[in-house]
Design a protein around this motif. Structure first.
Motif, PDB file in Angstrom:
ATOM      1  N   VAL A  12      -0.427   7.595  12.230  1.00  0.00           N
ATOM      2  CA  VAL A  12      -0.285   7.574  10.766  1.00  0.00           C
ATOM      3  C   VAL A  12       1.163   7.209  10.468  1.00  0.00           C
ATOM      4  O   VAL A  12       2.086   7.816  10.984  1.00  0.00           O
ATOM      5  CB  VAL A  12      -0.608   8.965  10.159  1.00  0.00           C
ATOM      6  CG1 VAL A  12      -0.424   8.941   8.647  1.00  0.00           C
ATOM      7  CG2 VAL A  12      -2.019   9.409  10.535  1.00  0.00           C
ATOM      8  N   ASP A  14       4.009   7.179   7.772  1.00  0.00           N
ATOM      9  CA  ASP A  14       4.297   7.910   6.545  1.00  0.00           C
ATOM     10  C   ASP A  14       5.633   7.431   5.974  1.00  0.00           C
ATOM     11  O   ASP A  14       6.679   7.596   6.593  1.00  0.00           O
ATOM     12  CB  ASP A  14       4.359   9.412   6.862  1.00  0.00           C
ATOM     13  CG  ASP A  14       4.510  10.267   5.606  1.00  0.00           C
ATOM     14  OD1 ASP A  14       5.045   9.768   4.598  1.00  0.00           O
ATOM     15  OD2 ASP A  14       4.098  11.432   5.648  1.00  0.00           O
ATOM     16  N   ASN A  18       3.823   8.249   1.439  1.00  0.00           N
ATOM     17  CA  ASN A  18       2.790   7.210   1.350  1.00  0.00           C
ATOM     18  C   ASN A  18       2.318   6.899   2.766  1.00  0.00           C
ATOM     19  O   ASN A  18       3.094   6.401   3.584  1.00  0.00           O
ATOM     20  CB  ASN A  18       3.359   5.955   0.690  1.00  0.00           C
ATOM     21  CG  ASN A  18       3.901   6.254  -0.688  1.00  0.00           C
ATOM     22  OD1 ASN A  18       3.162   6.461  -1.633  1.00  0.00           O
ATOM     23  ND2 ASN A  18       5.227   6.331  -0.794  1.00  0.00           N
ATOM     24  N   LYS A  19       1.048   7.218   3.022  1.00  0.00           N
ATOM     25  CA  LYS A  19       0.558   7.128   4.401  1.00  0.00           C
ATOM     26  C   LYS A  19      -0.417   5.972   4.614  1.00  0.00           C
ATOM     27  O   LYS A  19      -1.236   5.673   3.753  1.00  0.00           O
ATOM     28  CB  LYS A  19      -0.140   8.431   4.770  1.00  0.00           C
ATOM     29  CG  LYS A  19       0.796   9.625   4.762  1.00  0.00           C
ATOM     30  CD  LYS A  19       0.073  10.893   5.142  1.00  0.00           C
ATOM     31  CE  LYS A  19       1.036  12.075   5.079  1.00  0.00           C
ATOM     32  NZ  LYS A  19       0.354  13.307   4.723  1.00  0.00           N
ATOM     33  N   ILE A  20      -0.331   5.388   5.808  1.00  0.00           N
ATOM     34  CA  ILE A  20      -1.300   4.369   6.240  1.00  0.00           C
ATOM     35  C   ILE A  20      -1.730   4.733   7.655  1.00  0.00           C
ATOM     36  O   ILE A  20      -0.889   5.002   8.514  1.00  0.00           O
ATOM     37  CB  ILE A  20      -0.701   2.942   6.299  1.00  0.00           C
ATOM     38  CG1 ILE A  20      -0.203   2.488   4.935  1.00  0.00           C
ATOM     39  CG2 ILE A  20      -1.731   1.936   6.828  1.00  0.00           C
ATOM     40  CD1 ILE A  20       0.147   1.000   4.853  1.00  0.00           C
ATOM     41  N   LYS A  23      -6.862   8.742   8.507  1.00  0.00           N
ATOM     42  CA  LYS A  23      -7.829   8.707   7.410  1.00  0.00           C
ATOM     43  C   LYS A  23      -7.206   8.153   6.122  1.00  0.00           C
ATOM     44  O   LYS A  23      -7.808   8.204   5.061  1.00  0.00           O
ATOM     45  CB  LYS A  23      -8.386  10.111   7.145  1.00  0.00           C
ATOM     46  CG  LYS A  23      -9.179  10.683   8.302  1.00  0.00           C
ATOM     47  CD  LYS A  23     -10.617  10.124   8.293  1.00  0.00           C
ATOM     48  CE  LYS A  23     -11.335  10.352   9.602  1.00  0.00           C
ATOM     49  NZ  LYS A  23     -10.820   9.508  10.726  1.00  0.00           N
ATOM     50  N   HIS A  24      -6.001   7.653   6.228  1.00  0.00           N
ATOM     51  CA  HIS A  24      -5.294   7.243   5.009  1.00  0.00           C
ATOM     52  C   HIS A  24      -5.374   5.745   4.778  1.00  0.00           C
ATOM     53  O   HIS A  24      -4.835   4.959   5.560  1.00  0.00           O
ATOM     54  CB  HIS A  24      -3.839   7.690   5.078  1.00  0.00           C
ATOM     55  CG  HIS A  24      -3.675   9.128   5.440  1.00  0.00           C
ATOM     56  ND1 HIS A  24      -3.742  10.138   4.507  1.00  0.00           N
ATOM     57  CD2 HIS A  24      -3.494   9.725   6.643  1.00  0.00           C
ATOM     58  CE1 HIS A  24      -3.594  11.309   5.121  1.00  0.00           C
ATOM     59  NE2 HIS A  24      -3.444  11.085   6.408  1.00  0.00           N
ATOM     60  N   ALA A  26      -4.322   2.674   2.430  1.00  0.00           N
ATOM     61  CA  ALA A  26      -3.321   2.371   1.405  1.00  0.00           C
ATOM     62  C   ALA A  26      -3.311   0.882   1.069  1.00  0.00           C
ATOM     63  O   ALA A  26      -3.662   0.048   1.901  1.00  0.00           O
ATOM     64  CB  ALA A  26      -1.940   2.794   1.888  1.00  0.00           C
ATOM     65  N   ARG A  53       0.270   1.650  -3.309  1.00  0.00           N
ATOM     66  CA  ARG A  53       1.278   2.623  -2.868  1.00  0.00           C
ATOM     67  C   ARG A  53       2.544   1.966  -2.335  1.00  0.00           C
ATOM     68  O   ARG A  53       3.532   2.637  -2.078  1.00  0.00           O
ATOM     69  CB  ARG A  53       0.690   3.533  -1.787  1.00  0.00           C
ATOM     70  CG  ARG A  53      -0.388   4.451  -2.315  1.00  0.00           C
ATOM     71  CD  ARG A  53       0.108   5.395  -3.410  1.00  0.00           C
ATOM     72  NE  ARG A  53       0.923   6.484  -2.935  1.00  0.00           N
ATOM     73  CZ  ARG A  53       0.484   7.703  -2.666  1.00  0.00           C
ATOM     74  NH1 ARG A  53      -0.768   8.002  -2.845  1.00  0.00           N
ATOM     75  NH2 ARG A  53       1.293   8.630  -2.222  1.00  0.00           N
ATOM     76  N   ASP A 223      -7.419   0.044   7.684  1.00  0.00           N
ATOM     77  CA  ASP A 223      -6.661   1.184   7.164  1.00  0.00           C
ATOM     78  C   ASP A 223      -5.948   0.857   5.855  1.00  0.00           C
ATOM     79  O   ASP A 223      -5.233   1.704   5.308  1.00  0.00           O
ATOM     80  CB  ASP A 223      -5.601   1.612   8.193  1.00  0.00           C
ATOM     81  CG  ASP A 223      -6.245   2.138   9.455  1.00  0.00           C
ATOM     82  OD1 ASP A 223      -6.977   3.129   9.379  1.00  0.00           O
ATOM     83  OD2 ASP A 223      -6.026   1.521  10.530  1.00  0.00           O
ATOM     84  N   LYS A 261     -11.587   6.125  -0.164  1.00  0.00           N
ATOM     85  CA  LYS A 261     -10.573   6.934  -0.841  1.00  0.00           C
ATOM     86  C   LYS A 261      -9.240   6.214  -0.682  1.00  0.00           C
ATOM     87  O   LYS A 261      -8.743   6.047   0.427  1.00  0.00           O
ATOM     88  CB  LYS A 261     -10.523   8.325  -0.193  1.00  0.00           C
ATOM     89  CG  LYS A 261      -9.546   9.258  -0.857  1.00  0.00           C
ATOM     90  CD  LYS A 261      -9.756  10.697  -0.402  1.00  0.00           C
ATOM     91  CE  LYS A 261      -8.663  11.596  -0.907  1.00  0.00           C
ATOM     92  NZ  LYS A 261      -7.663  11.942   0.117  1.00  0.00           N
ATOM     93  N   GLU A 263      -5.370   6.125  -1.122  1.00  0.00           N
ATOM     94  CA  GLU A 263      -4.326   7.140  -1.296  1.00  0.00           C
ATOM     95  C   GLU A 263      -3.158   6.573  -2.070  1.00  0.00           C
ATOM     96  O   GLU A 263      -2.872   5.426  -2.025  1.00  0.00           O
ATOM     97  CB  GLU A 263      -3.856   7.593   0.079  1.00  0.00           C
ATOM     98  CG  GLU A 263      -5.034   8.066   0.889  1.00  0.00           C
ATOM     99  CD  GLU A 263      -4.820   9.436   1.490  1.00  0.00           C
ATOM    100  OE1 GLU A 263      -3.759  10.024   1.261  1.00  0.00           O
ATOM    101  OE2 GLU A 263      -5.719   9.892   2.170  1.00  0.00           O
TER     102      GLU A 263
END
Ligand code: PEP
Ligand code: MN
Length: 263
Positions: A12, A14, A18-20, A23-24, A26, A53, A223, A261, A263
């Motif tokens: 991940v 961060d 702001n995460k990619i 489960k993130h 973006a 983001r 992702d 979803k 983010e």
């Protein structure tokens, strides 16, 4: 190491919250090139309101012709910093030369390596010595394995924060600017723990294809997305035909939010 054999868990990235990856999911959005302070701030506000983001925008542009707009360079970078100050969006912008490493390390949140520099190994080694996440785009005619080996160059020099990007590859097909290799996403997911995003804009070359290809990217497990957005595509200095107007981008985000979803 980029290979899954060395790390099962998905990486991940961060950037100040702001995460990619993992489960993130973006979205990175913005114009191909930074053209003015007003332009970049207005697009930054629009893409942020729609749910992006990260703000993208080229200051140093790798153009096919030396007579095409080359970007506003340092001045363009300053404009990106103003847009970040105005919106809080982290900035993603392309580096073309090791000479600019210090400048980028100091100011840029995510350093982009464009398709044309994916195998600029000296540049990759130097980026490996920085602390910033690197967005590594797949070369125009590079295999998935070559892309992962280029990530390995960055990681071998000490920087494990790499985001891979599928942006279309060269094939015999001429209707699209490039051929989006959707199979690269599950393939990379099988081979590597690194996050992988899709750039449907450069793949398609046509703005009206960005929506279906974005949906497809979500379906195959990307992702995130990197999408070109311009306030006046008809007069854009670069890549107008593939750029979405802010209203269209906002509608696309609404559609995508029903699929994933964001983010
Ligand atoms: C870009 O993202 O503006 C760009 C030049 O893309 P690519 O390196 O994928 O052609
Ligand atoms: Mn572009």
């Amino acid at each position: 190491k980029a290979n899954k054999l060395f790390k099962q868990e998905e990486t991940v990235i961060d950037v100040s919250g702001n995460k990619i990856g993992g489960k993130h999911f973006a979205v990175i959005a913005g114009p191909c090139s930074v053209e003015s302070t007003e332009q970049i701030i207005s697009i930054a506000k629009d893409v942020k309101a729609a749910g992006a983001r990260f703000l993208r925008g080229g200051a140093f542009k790798p153009r096919t012709s030396p007579y095409s707009f080359q970007g506003l360079r340092e001045e363009g970078l300053d404009m990106l910093l103003e847009a970040r100050a105005a919106t809080g969006l982290p900035i993603v912008t392309e580096i073309m030369s090791p000479h600019h490493i210090e400048l980028f390390e100091k100011h840029v949140d995510v350093i982009q390596v464009g398709a044309r520099n994916m195998q600029n190994f000296e540049l990759l080694k130097e980026l490996g010595a920085t602390t910033k996440p690197i967005l590594l785009k797949r070369g125009l005619s590079s295999t998935i394995e070559e892309l992962i080996m280029s990530a390995e160059y960055i990681m071998a020099s000490g920087n494990e924060k790499v985001i891979l990007c599928e942006r279309g590859i060269r094939t015999f097909e001429q209707f699209t600017r490039n051929t989006l290799d959707l199979s690269a996403i599950p393939a990379i997911k099988k081979l590597s723990h690194l996050p992988v995003i899709v750039d449907p804009s450069h793949a398609a070359g046509h703005h009206w294809m960005v929506e279906p290809l974005s949906k497809a990217a979500v379906a195959v497990g990307a992702d995130g997305l990197m999408i070109e957005v311009h306030n006046d595509p008809a007069n854009a200095k670069c890549d107008g035909p593939q750029s979405l107007k802010p209203e269209k981008f906002q509608r696309l985000m609404e559609i995508l939010k029903q699929l994933v979803k964001i983010e």
